[in-house]
Design a protein around this motif. Structure first.
Motif, PDB file in Angstrom:
ATOM      1  N   GLU A 175       0.707  -1.331  -0.121  1.00  0.00           N
ATOM      2  CA  GLU A 175      -0.039   0.150  -0.026  1.00  0.00           C
ATOM      3  C   GLU A 175       0.920   1.259  -0.017  1.00  0.00           C
ATOM      4  OE1 GLU A 175      -4.116   0.711   1.540  1.00  0.00           O
ATOM      5  OE2 GLU A 175      -3.145  -0.455   2.969  1.00  0.00           O
ATOM      6  N   ASP A 200      -2.250   5.058  -3.938  1.00  0.00           N
ATOM      7  CA  ASP A 200      -3.531   4.213  -3.918  1.00  0.00           C
ATOM      8  C   ASP A 200      -4.643   4.704  -2.917  1.00  0.00           C
ATOM      9  OD1 ASP A 200      -1.926   2.334  -4.933  1.00  0.00           O
ATOM     10  OD2 ASP A 200      -0.955   1.791  -3.007  1.00  0.00           O
ATOM     11  N   ARG A 201      -4.465   5.481  -2.012  1.00  0.00           N
ATOM     12  CA  ARG A 201      -5.583   6.175  -1.468  1.00  0.00           C
ATOM     13  C   ARG A 201      -5.101   7.361  -0.463  1.00  0.00           C
ATOM     14  NH1 ARG A 201      -6.580   3.892   4.396  1.00  0.00           N
ATOM     15  NH2 ARG A 201      -4.951   2.040   4.456  1.00  0.00           N
TER      16      ARG A 201
END
Length: 244
Positions: free
Chosen positions: A53, A231-232
């Motif tokens: 992540e 990714d976020r």
């Protein structure tokens, strides 16, 4: 100088067991405990990062980003809640245990690289291993040379920081952060003092290692362009996390 992000490969870390690399539950942080000016800066933070992540942490100045990063980096301890890194609960560890886990599992990249000016680029990359092992081993030397090649600085290992450009110094700092195969990479405004092209190169480099090594990465940034490529994105406002 254009960064070649495909020229070299970095050995992957062991396969994940599925345990989150970072897990925060109900984290609170107060300063001035027991005094009339006691202030709670973080109010019940929950956050999980898994293998591979790449997450951006944004938020206005004074929102608590530095405090949160210091807690995750085991430089400070929470007032309340639990914090686990690679499955190891940290809130019960003493200073020795925290130092050992920090050196083994966490890599740091800062806006200002904090390289040691009296040492060469190669020696700077080796420094975490030297501190951890107490000696400059052949393995640590080989790892440092490999990482410098991977960040496009194969011929610059003998140079001291003052002989390198800002972007090159930041590449050395990234290589240093990765020298111990960290499971978690923390980056605090790592491109904040770089021009746009160099910032893009540094960001691409960090993403590449994130994919190849499987480490989780949490990057604090005020650059919406870079945040959008993560990714976020999570935002910290008044000590509370929200998803953007």
């Amino acid at each position: 100088m254009t960064l070649d992000t495909t020229a070299a490969t970095v050995p992957p870390t062991p396969t994940s067991t599925g345990t989150p690399i970072l897990a925060l539950r109900g984290i609170r942080k107060s300063y001035g405990l027991g005094t009339p000016v006691e202030t709670e800066v973080l109010h019940g933070i929950d956050l999980t990062l898994g293998e591979h992540e790449f997450v951006a942490l944004t938020g206005p100045s004074g929102s608590g980003k530095s405090t949160l990063l210091n807690l995750i980096g085991l430089l400070e301890t929470p007032t309340q809640g639990t914090l686990a890194i690679a499955g190891e609960e940290t809130t019960a560890l003493d200073d020795t245990g925290l130092t050992r886990l920090r050196g083994r599992a966490i890599g740091f990249v800062f806006q200002f690289h904090h390289l040691l000016p009296a040492f060469s680029a190669l020696e700077n990359v080796m420094m975490p291993a030297i501190i951890h092992q107490g000696i400059a081993t052949d393995e640590a030397t080989a790892r440092a040379e490999e990482l410098l090649a991977a960040v496009g600085l194969a011929g610059a290992g003998h140079k001291k920081p003052g002989e390198l450009s800002g972007g090159m110094q930041q590449r050395v700092a990234i290589a240093r952060a990765l020298s111990t195969h960290p499971r978690l990479l923390l980056a605090d405004e790592p491109t904040g003092n770089l021009d746009t092209k160099t910032a893009d190169d540094i960001f691409s480099l960090m993403r590449r290692f994130n994919r190849e090594q499987g480490s989780a990465c949490l990057i604090v940034t005020h650059d919406p362009r870079l945040a959008a490529r993560c990714d976020r994105v999570i935002e910290l406002v008044d000590g509370r996390l929200t998803t953007v």
